[in-house]
Design a protein around this motif. Structure first.
Motif, PDB file in Angstrom:
ATOM      1  N   ILE A   1      22.582   7.967  -5.940  1.00 21.26           N
ATOM      2  CA  ILE A   1      23.802   8.759  -5.738  1.00 21.26           C
ATOM      3  C   ILE A   1      23.867   9.286  -4.306  1.00 21.26           C
ATOM      4  CG2 ILE A   1      25.082  10.811  -6.470  1.00 21.26           C
ATOM      5  CD1 ILE A   1      23.883  10.422  -9.252  1.00 21.26           C
ATOM      6  N   VAL A   2      22.809   9.969  -3.893  1.00 23.63           N
ATOM      7  CA  VAL A   2      22.728  10.499  -2.529  1.00 23.63           C
ATOM      8  C   VAL A   2      21.884   9.544  -1.691  1.00 23.63           C
ATOM      9  CG1 VAL A   2      22.007  12.434  -1.089  1.00 23.63           C
ATOM     10  CG2 VAL A   2      22.939  12.861  -3.371  1.00 23.63           C
ATOM     11  N   TRP A   3      22.456   9.067  -0.572  1.00 20.51           N
ATOM     12  CA  TRP A   3      21.772   8.092   0.277  1.00 20.51           C
ATOM     13  C   TRP A   3      21.510   8.689   1.651  1.00 20.51           C
ATOM     14  CZ3 TRP A   3      20.220   3.379  -1.585  1.00 20.51           C
ATOM     15  CH2 TRP A   3      20.750   2.998  -2.822  1.00 20.51           C
ATOM     16  N   GLU A   4      20.389   8.279   2.250  1.00 18.49           N
ATOM     17  CA  GLU A   4      20.056   8.697   3.603  1.00 18.49           C
ATOM     18  C   GLU A   4      19.785   7.472   4.468  1.00 18.49           C
ATOM     19  OE1 GLU A   4      16.408  10.839   3.975  1.00 18.49           O
ATOM     20  OE2 GLU A   4      15.340   9.619   2.501  1.00 18.49           O
ATOM     21  N   GLN A   5      20.161   7.570   5.725  1.00 18.00           N
ATOM     22  CA  GLN A   5      19.904   6.484   6.666  1.00 18.00           C
ATOM     23  C   GLN A   5      18.472   6.581   7.166  1.00 18.00           C
ATOM     24  OE1 GLN A   5      22.750   5.994   9.901  1.00 18.00           O
ATOM     25  NE2 GLN A   5      21.099   5.445  11.307  1.00 18.00           N
ATOM     26  N   ILE A   6      17.741   5.459   7.087  1.00 20.89           N
ATOM     27  CA  ILE A   6      16.355   5.469   7.566  1.00 20.89           C
ATOM     28  C   ILE A   6      16.140   4.498   8.720  1.00 20.89           C
ATOM     29  CG2 ILE A   6      15.395   6.230   5.364  1.00 20.89           C
ATOM     30  CD1 ILE A   6      14.585   3.323   4.815  1.00 20.89           C
ATOM     31  N   GLY A   7      17.181   3.772   9.110  1.00 20.89           N
ATOM     32  CA  GLY A   7      17.022   2.873  10.247  1.00 20.89           C
ATOM     33  C   GLY A   7      18.239   1.998  10.446  1.00 20.89           C
ATOM     34  N   THR A   8      18.307   1.362  11.598  1.00 21.05           N
ATOM     35  CA  THR A   8      19.358   0.392  11.899  1.00 21.05           C
ATOM     36  C   THR A   8      18.724  -0.851  12.514  1.00 21.05           C
ATOM     37  OG1 THR A   8      19.763   1.327  14.094  1.00 21.05           O
ATOM     38  CG2 THR A   8      21.118   2.161  12.280  1.00 21.05           C
ATOM     39  N   MET A   9      19.442  -1.959  12.429  1.00 23.11           N
ATOM     40  CA  MET A   9      18.972  -3.201  13.032  1.00 23.11           C
ATOM     41  C   MET A   9      20.169  -3.990  13.539  1.00 23.11           C
ATOM     42  SD  MET A   9      16.219  -5.917  11.577  1.00 23.11           S
ATOM     43  CE  MET A   9      14.977  -4.651  11.820  1.00 23.11           C
TER      44      MET A   9
ATOM     45  N   GLU B   1       0.842  -1.196   0.000  1.00 22.01           N
ATOM     46  CA  GLU B   1       0.000   0.000   0.000  1.00 22.01           C
ATOM     47  C   GLU B   1       0.879   1.250   0.000  1.00 22.01           C
ATOM     48  OE1 GLU B   1      -2.842  -0.380   3.140  1.00 22.01           O
ATOM     49  OE2 GLU B   1      -3.963  -1.954   2.103  1.00 22.01           O
ATOM     50  N   THR B   2       0.970   1.965   1.113  1.00 20.24           N
ATOM     51  CA  THR B   2       1.758   3.203   1.140  1.00 20.24           C
ATOM     52  C   THR B   2       3.118   3.016   1.806  1.00 20.24           C
ATOM     53  OG1 THR B   2       0.730   3.879   3.227  1.00 20.24           O
ATOM     54  CG2 THR B   2      -0.323   4.618   1.176  1.00 20.24           C
ATOM     55  N   THR B   3       3.495   1.784   2.117  1.00 18.53           N
ATOM     56  CA  THR B   3       4.774   1.515   2.768  1.00 18.53           C
ATOM     57  C   THR B   3       5.589   0.529   1.933  1.00 18.53           C
ATOM     58  OG1 THR B   3       3.922  -0.350   4.072  1.00 18.53           O
ATOM     59  CG2 THR B   3       3.712   1.863   5.031  1.00 18.53           C
TER      60      THR B   3
ATOM     61  N   ASP C   1       9.619   0.633   5.764  1.00 18.03           N
ATOM     62  CA  ASP C   1       9.776   2.054   5.441  1.00 18.03           C
ATOM     63  C   ASP C   1       8.380   2.657   5.320  1.00 18.03           C
ATOM     64  OD1 ASP C   1      10.463   4.560   4.600  1.00 18.03           O
ATOM     65  OD2 ASP C   1      11.223   3.948   2.630  1.00 18.03           O
ATOM     66  N   LYS C   2       8.015   3.491   6.284  1.00 17.09           N
ATOM     67  CA  LYS C   2       6.668   4.055   6.320  1.00 17.09           C
ATOM     68  C   LYS C   2       6.518   5.288   5.436  1.00 17.09           C
ATOM     69  CE  LYS C   2       5.778   2.397  11.027  1.00 17.09           C
ATOM     70  NZ  LYS C   2       5.427   2.787  12.423  1.00 17.09           N
ATOM     71  N   ASN C   3       7.637   5.827   4.954  1.00 22.06           N
ATOM     72  CA  ASN C   3       7.570   7.055   4.153  1.00 22.06           C
ATOM     73  C   ASN C   3       8.449   6.951   2.907  1.00 22.06           C
ATOM     74  OD1 ASN C   3       5.963   8.899   6.032  1.00 22.06           O
ATOM     75  ND2 ASN C   3       7.628   8.238   7.379  1.00 22.06           N
ATOM     76  N   PRO C   4       8.140   6.021   2.005  1.00 25.24           N
ATOM     77  CA  PRO C   4       8.944   5.916   0.781  1.00 25.24           C
ATOM     78  C   PRO C   4       8.748   7.139  -0.106  1.00 25.24           C
ATOM     79  CG  PRO C   4       6.995   4.543   0.609  1.00 25.24           C
ATOM     80  CD  PRO C   4       7.019   5.060   2.020  1.00 25.24           C
ATOM     81  N   PHE C   5       9.680   7.320  -1.025  1.00 30.14           N
ATOM     82  CA  PHE C   5       9.548   8.418  -1.980  1.00 30.14           C
ATOM     83  C   PHE C   5       8.357   8.174  -2.896  1.00 30.14           C
ATOM     84  CE2 PHE C   5      14.239   8.504  -1.237  1.00 30.14           C
ATOM     85  CZ  PHE C   5      14.298   9.774  -0.679  1.00 30.14           C
ATOM     86  N   SER C   6       7.794   9.250  -3.408  1.00 34.50           N
ATOM     87  CA  SER C   6       6.811   9.132  -4.477  1.00 34.50           C
ATOM     88  C   SER C   6       7.583   8.893  -5.766  1.00 34.50           C
ATOM     89  CB  SER C   6       5.981  10.413  -4.582  1.00 34.50           C
ATOM     90  OG  SER C   6       5.078  10.327  -5.659  1.00 34.50           O
ATOM     91  N   GLY C   7       7.307   7.798  -6.426  1.00 37.68           N
ATOM     92  CA  GLY C   7       8.098   7.399  -7.584  1.00 37.68           C
ATOM     93  C   GLY C   7       8.951   6.200  -7.221  1.00 37.68           C
ATOM     94  N   ILE C   8      10.204   6.202  -7.638  1.00 38.06           N
ATOM     95  CA  ILE C   8      11.090   5.065  -7.383  1.00 38.06           C
ATOM     96  C   ILE C   8      11.907   5.312  -6.123  1.00 38.06           C
ATOM     97  CG2 ILE C   8      12.968   3.649  -8.282  1.00 38.06           C
ATOM     98  CD1 ILE C   8      12.061   4.277 -11.066  1.00 38.06           C
ATOM     99  N   SER C   9      11.898   4.336  -5.229  1.00 43.09           N
ATOM    100  CA  SER C   9      12.753   4.351  -4.043  1.00 43.09           C
ATOM    101  C   SER C   9      13.781   3.233  -4.171  1.00 43.09           C
ATOM    102  CB  SER C   9      11.927   4.139  -2.765  1.00 43.09           C
ATOM    103  OG  SER C   9      11.076   5.233  -2.506  1.00 43.09           O
TER     104      SER C   9
ATOM    105  N   ARG D   1      18.329   4.680   1.990  1.00 41.86           N
ATOM    106  CA  ARG D   1      17.353   4.910   0.920  1.00 41.86           C
ATOM    107  C   ARG D   1      17.826   6.063   0.039  1.00 41.86           C
ATOM    108  NH1 ARG D   1      11.853   6.753   3.290  1.00 41.86           N
ATOM    109  NH2 ARG D   1      13.087   8.654   3.568  1.00 41.86           N
ATOM    110  N   SER D   2      17.454   5.990  -1.248  1.00 45.50           N
ATOM    111  CA  SER D   2      17.824   7.038  -2.198  1.00 45.50           C
ATOM    112  C   SER D   2      16.756   7.127  -3.278  1.00 45.50           C
ATOM    113  CB  SER D   2      19.186   6.726  -2.838  1.00 45.50           C
ATOM    114  OG  SER D   2      19.501   7.641  -3.863  1.00 45.50           O
TER     115      SER D   2
END
Length: 329
Positions: A187-195, A160-162, A211-219, A182-183
């Motif tokens: 090219i530019v990556w951001e940390q969204i969590g650790t395990m 759905e949205t995740t 990931d509860k807030n993926p990008f709109s489009g391609i993640s 996630r990117s």
């Protein structure tokens, strides 16, 4: 003059080269800059770099690459998730301390006929694979210490949205934790969590992250694995399409007079409908306002040639859905 000479020597001895993480961008030649993104820049991998041939990509070595013969060349580490292949008589001769790792699904092979000891991978002057050995699938590792984890799979699924990320390890060695990155452009990556990792394990382990807030489009997603001693390694890249519109079906298929396209949309929007013939030529194109929920679009096929045709839906110039359909005689 002495002051200038001292300044030059100071710059030389205090400037260090930043080693890169290089990812294959698709099928290509090892020595072609377009084949690689190294720290976000198109460049050929070099001394000290960590090189990832991604799943589904075939990288071909067509030169005699003698990194071992370069004075001071730092160890290189190659991870083959896809295919690394060699044309006859060509090689990768890597510096001491280097490693080549082929996980499950990866492959090293000779391209075409011929082969023998002149087509090879060498580490520190010692051949670890030659074409005479035949194709070498994973899992196997040559040279330096093996990867701290044996990653069986890493997947991303839209829910759905995740986005649900799942990965499986067959074994872990000195594994402290995973970082999920996630990117939207690789090219530019951001940390969204650790395990937390398992430390040391010889059994199959399953991990999940939402990931509860993926990008709109391609993640795009990747895993960064970190040892207890601070050393890290990066996984292959996976991706999902998170567009707000979906082309469910086309019917009847084949069609004689009219065809209906069934669309589902999460919101009201304007999209572009493109109809292509079997040669990939645009036959019809128009903008369409669609509503939230189910949309049925009835389209005449009178102007279309018989055989295979294709509908493509685009938003802001990017194709987000497509389906083939047949037009009867």
């Amino acid at each position: 003059m002495l002051r200038k000479l001292f300044s030059c020597l100071f710059f030389y001895f205090t400037t260090t080269y930043t080693f890169a993480a290089c990812y294959s961008t698709g099928n290509g030649n090892w020595n072609n800059t377009a084949t690689w993104l190294c720290n976000g820049v198109n460049a050929v991998p070099g001394c000290g770099d960590t090189i990832y041939i991604q799943t589904g990509h075939v990288v071909t070595v067509t030169n005699q690459n003698n990194y071992f013969g370069i004075p001071g060349c730092a160890p290189m580490h190659i991870v083959v998730y896809g295919t690394l292949q060699f044309t006859n008589g060509n090689k990768l001769d890597l510096p001491c301390g280097s490693s080549v790792t082929i996980p499950v699904g990866g492959l090293v092979q000779k391209s075409g006929s011929g082969g023998g000891s002149s087509t090879l991978i060498g580490i520190c002057g010692v051949n670890v694979w030659t074409a005479g050995d035949g194709p070498q699938p994973g899992p196997i590792s040559w040279g330096g210490p093996p990867l701290p984890i044996s990653l069986v799979s890493f997947t991303a699924d839209l829910k759905e949205t995740t986005v649900l990320l799942n990965w499986i390890t067959a074994s872990e060695q000195n594994n402290n934790y995973f970082t999920i990155e996630r990117s939207n452009n690789t090219i530019v990556w951001e940390q969204i969590g650790t395990m937390k990792g398992a430390g040391n394990s010889s059994t199959t382990l399953n991990y999940s992250f939402l990931d509860k807030n993926p990008f709109s489009g391609i993640s795009y997603y990747r895993l960064k694995q970190t040892d207890f001693d601070g050393k890290s390694d990066i996984s292959d890249i996976v991706s999902v399409n998170n567009f707000n519109i979906e082309l469910i079906s086309v019917f009847p298929n084949p069609a004689d007079d009219n065809i209906t396209f069934l669309l589902m949309s999460k919101e009201e929007m304007t999209c572009t409908i493109n109809i292509f013939n079997a040669l990939g030529q645009v036959v019809e194109s128009y903008n369409l306002n669609i509503k939230k929920g189910e949309n049925k679009i009835r389209h005449s096929v009178n102007k279309l040639s018989s055989g295979v045709n294709l509908i493509g839906i685009s938003l802001n110039g990017k194709f987000v859905a497509k389906k083939q359909f047949l037009v009867g005689q």
